[in-house]
Enzyme design. Structure first.
Site, PDB file in Angstrom:
ATOM      1  N   LEU A 149       0.856  -1.183   0.000  1.00  0.00           N
ATOM      2  CA  LEU A 149       0.000   0.000   0.000  1.00  0.00           C
ATOM      3  C   LEU A 149       0.890   1.229   0.000  1.00  0.00           C
ATOM      4  O   LEU A 149       1.998   1.196   0.543  1.00  0.00           O
ATOM      5  CB  LEU A 149      -0.897   0.025   1.243  1.00  0.00           C
ATOM      6  N   ASP A 150       0.406   2.323  -0.572  1.00  0.00           N
ATOM      7  CA  ASP A 150       1.219   3.533  -0.521  1.00  0.00           C
ATOM      8  C   ASP A 150       1.165   4.136   0.882  1.00  0.00           C
ATOM      9  O   ASP A 150       0.435   3.673   1.756  1.00  0.00           O
ATOM     10  CB  ASP A 150       0.821   4.532  -1.611  1.00  0.00           C
ATOM     11  N   ARG A 151       1.963   5.142   1.099  1.00  0.00           N
ATOM     12  CA  ARG A 151       2.159   5.690   2.445  1.00  0.00           C
ATOM     13  C   ARG A 151       0.860   6.146   3.089  1.00  0.00           C
ATOM     14  O   ARG A 151       0.591   5.856   4.257  1.00  0.00           O
ATOM     15  CB  ARG A 151       3.153   6.862   2.380  1.00  0.00           C
ATOM     16  N   THR A 153      -2.304   5.353   2.441  1.00  0.00           N
ATOM     17  CA  THR A 153      -3.387   4.374   2.558  1.00  0.00           C
ATOM     18  C   THR A 153      -3.198   3.499   3.788  1.00  0.00           C
ATOM     19  O   THR A 153      -2.120   2.958   4.019  1.00  0.00           O
ATOM     20  CB  THR A 153      -3.449   3.483   1.313  1.00  0.00           C
TER      21      THR A 153
END
Length: 328
Positions: A149-151, A153
């Site tokens: 997941l990106d930062r 999220t």
């Protein structure tokens, strides 16, 4: 065996009364071992063994081309290096474990936390905290992320505890695109029949449709490293959404992906005029973020097959407090 290796042991008893089968066929077709894993097993004297019931349970080495007969038990040992790839520094920190077994661990990641260490986050990534947990609990595992997941999220992130589980979990990621395109994802993951992932988002505005499918190609914006955009020259991206609850000027939306492009949900929702609350990349024109300081996106549901046992696993993770405040 040297202490630098950790042993994983797999067994299979042949039971076909009519046909013989080779050790290699069992390792490839039933145990689902990769070519790399099979090659590694062959390097060790006890890597591929057989217990023969008609020889007083004598255990003997076998070659991949050797035939096994009904009642024979194939014993395969996979030895893994315990050195952690990337020299991740173990650290103490918040770790919300949603699920754990011998092969996998699933962590509910907070928003605003990176999954892997970087120059700016050398000791405070999710991987740092997970490695610290492994060491404190007496486990010796390399950090292997299955998707990410990106930062900004929050939500569920899967880590595999061994190469075999990681390889089998990777096979559960199948999209409508080819494998090369599927690897484009650095944020949201693709869905498929054997692994299903759903997101919850807080999207700005009032929706005309309670559910719809967005099929719009995404590319990286020229001269931008992080920003993506919908563009005819981009790669195909498909997002399905359903409005769970409509508030005065924003909505709680459930989303599912058929493809996995970087920032796919954020780009698509902005494209249809409903950017995520708190999204500084794609929602700069939102008049009121209602206090959200990150893109309001949570990977809260995942469903998959346990790679070794075949058991169906379903995990739900509640939304974090910042999103809960806006849905209560």
């Amino acid at each position: 065996m040297e202490n630098s290796y950790r042993e994983l042991r797999y067994t299979y008893i042949t039971n076909s009364p009519d046909d013989t089968v080779t050790a290699g066929e069992i390792m490839r077709d039933i145990m689902k071992l990769s070519s790399r894993e099979i090659s590694r097993c062959k390097k060790f004297e006890d890597g591929v063994m057989c217990r023969r019931p008609d020889e007083i349970n004598r255990i003997v080495p076998v070659r991949l081309i050797d035939s096994l007969f009904p009642g024979d038990e194939l014993i395969v040992r996979v030895y893994e290096d315990n050195d952690n790839a990337g020299d991740i520094v173990p650290a103490d920190g918040p770790l919300d474990i949603a699920y754990e077994d011998e092969d996998l661990i699933i962590v509910n990641k907070p928003g605003e936390m990176v999954v892997h260490p970087s120059y700016a986050h050398y000791k405070d990534s999710l991987s740092n905290y997970l490695l610290g947990y492994f060491i404190r609990s007496g486990q010796r595992h390399v950090i292997r992320t299955v998707g990410r997941l990106d930062r900004e999220t929050s939500g569920l992130v899967i880590f595999a505890k061994n190469r075999h589980a990681a390889a089998l979990m990777a096979q559960q990621i199948k999209t409508n695109d080819d494998k090369e395109n599927a690897q484009d994802s650095l944020g949201d993951e693709p869905d498929n029949m054997s692994r299903r992932k759903e997101y919850l988002a807080l999207c700005s505005g009032v929706f005309d449709k309670t559910h719809d499918t967005i099929d719009a190609p995404i590319r990286r914006r020229p001269d931008e490293r992080m920003i993506r955009e919908v563009h005819p020259e981009g790669k195909r991206a498909v997002t399905h959404y359903e409005v769970v609850h409509q508030y005065d000027d924003y909505a709680l939306v459930r989303l599912r992906l058929d493809t996995g492009r970087t920032h796919q949900i954020r780009v698509h929702m902005a494209y249809i005029g409903h950017p995520l609350l708190g999204d500084n990349f794609y929602g700069k024109e939102i008049p009121d973020d209602h206090g959200m300081t990150r893109a309001a996106l949570h990977a809260g549901y995942i469903e998959f097959m346990q790679p070794i046992t075949g058991e169906k696993i379903v995990i739900n993770a509640r939304m974090p407090e910042d999103m809960q405040k806006l849905t209560s």
